[in-house]
Design an enzyme around this catalytic site. Structure first.
Site, PDB file in Angstrom:
ATOM      1  CG  ASN A 115       4.471  -1.559   5.100  1.00 25.01           C
ATOM      2  OD1 ASN A 115       5.586  -1.841   5.520  1.00 25.01           O
ATOM      3  ND2 ASN A 115       3.529  -2.457   5.048  1.00 25.01           N
ATOM      4  CG  ASP A 142      -5.348   5.912   2.209  1.00 26.57           C
ATOM      5  OD1 ASP A 142      -5.372   5.607   3.419  1.00 26.57           O
ATOM      6  OD2 ASP A 142      -4.528   6.707   1.716  1.00 26.57           O
ATOM      7  CB  CYS A 168      -0.967  -0.015   1.185  1.00 26.64           C
ATOM      8  SG  CYS A 168      -0.164  -0.018   2.808  1.00 26.64           S
ATOM      9  CB  CYS A 172      -3.597   1.654   7.036  1.00 23.58           C
ATOM     10  SG  CYS A 172      -3.359   3.163   8.003  1.00 23.58           S
ATOM     11  NE  ARG A 173      -4.499   1.432   1.790  1.00 23.08           N
ATOM     12  CZ  ARG A 173      -4.342   2.163   0.705  1.00 23.08           C
ATOM     13  NH1 ARG A 173      -5.198   2.043  -0.283  1.00 23.08           N
ATOM     14  NH2 ARG A 173      -3.344   3.007   0.594  1.00 23.08           N
ATOM     15  CB  SER A 174       0.390  -3.513   2.799  1.00 24.35           C
ATOM     16  OG  SER A 174       1.223  -2.544   3.374  1.00 24.35           O
TER      17      SER A 174
HETATM   18  P1  4NP Z   1      -1.768   2.790   4.020  1.00 23.60           P
HETATM   19  O1  4NP Z   1      -2.455   4.123   4.572  1.00 23.60           O
HETATM   20  O2  4NP Z   1      -1.245   3.126   2.647  1.00 23.60           O
HETATM   21  O3  4NP Z   1      -2.904   1.817   3.970  1.00 23.60           O
HETATM   22  O4  4NP Z   1      -0.686   2.416   5.003  1.00 23.60           O
HETATM   23  C1  4NP Z   1      -1.798   5.351   4.629  1.00 23.60           C
HETATM   24  C2  4NP Z   1      -0.908   5.610   5.654  1.00 23.60           C
HETATM   25  C3  4NP Z   1      -0.285   6.858   5.744  1.00 23.60           C
HETATM   26  C4  4NP Z   1      -0.559   7.830   4.795  1.00 23.60           C
HETATM   27  C5  4NP Z   1      -1.454   7.565   3.764  1.00 23.60           C
HETATM   28  C6  4NP Z   1      -2.066   6.319   3.668  1.00 23.60           C
HETATM   29  N1  4NP Z   1       0.041   9.105   4.907  1.00 23.60           N
HETATM   30  O5  4NP Z   1      -0.347  10.019   4.144  1.00 23.60           O
HETATM   31  O6  4NP Z   1       0.955   9.289   5.751  1.00 23.60           O
END
Ligand code: 4NP
Length: 159
Positions: free
Chosen positions: A11, A124, A8, A13-15
């Site tokens: 790294n 996201d 993702c 939240c989702r992955s």
């Molecule tokens: P992820 O979510 O891609 O599922 O880990 C996010 C985590 C952090 C951010 C964006 C999406 N950020 O903008 O810091």
């Protein structure tokens, strides 16, 4: 050994959720010695960080432990070593396609491609509310089971 990498943006939240849930599904199928699971981000924004506390909380509610995971950025070696590199959404798939050496481009897919669902992306949840994290968990559980079935019927038939 089949090596699966979930990817993702951050790294956190989702992955990591996909990594923890899928590792648990693999273990429940007694396939931990055949399938290796990892996760990474297309950005390096959170390198070294634990998963987002909201992701950890939602996962824990369903019995999944994400606390051992630390954020890292995908690297060149991943494109060489991993067998399947699964993006959570179109934007991350595009980013992976830009960075992946052409010889390994076949490894790149959308995670939810394997599932028969009305959606193809895991949205996201970072700037959203609890509902977004609950949705991630739900999609990841369904996507993980579909991926496991895909691996069983395409790579693990003789076991
Ligand atoms: P992820 O979510 O891609 O599922 O880990 C996010 C985590 C952090 C951010 C964006 C999406 N950020 O903008 O810091």
């Amino acid at each position: 050994m089949i090596k699966v990498l979930f990817v993702c943006l951050g790294n956190i939240c989702r992955s990591p959720t996909a990594c923890g849930v899928f590792a648990s599904q693999v273990a429940a199928s007694e396939l931990s010695d055949r399938i290796r699971v990892d996760s990474a981000g297309t950005s390096g924004w959170h390198i070294g960080a634990s998963p987002d506390h909201r992701a950890m909380q939602h996962a824990a509610q369903y019995g999944y432990d994400l606390s051992f995971i630390r954020s890292r950025k995908i690297n060149e070696q991943d494109f060489i070593e991993q067998d399947l590199i699964l993006a959570m959404d179109d934007e991350n798939l595009r980013s992976l396609r830009q960075d992946c050496p052409p010889d390994y481009a076949d490894k790149l897919r959308l995670f939810l491609d394997f599932a028969d669902l009305p959606v193809s992306e895991v949205p996201d949840p970072y700037y959203g509310d609890d509902e977004g994290f609950a949705r991630v968990l739900n999609l990841v559980e369904l996507g993980g089971l579909a991926l496991l079935n895909h691996l069983k019927s395409n790579y693990l038939q003789d076991s």
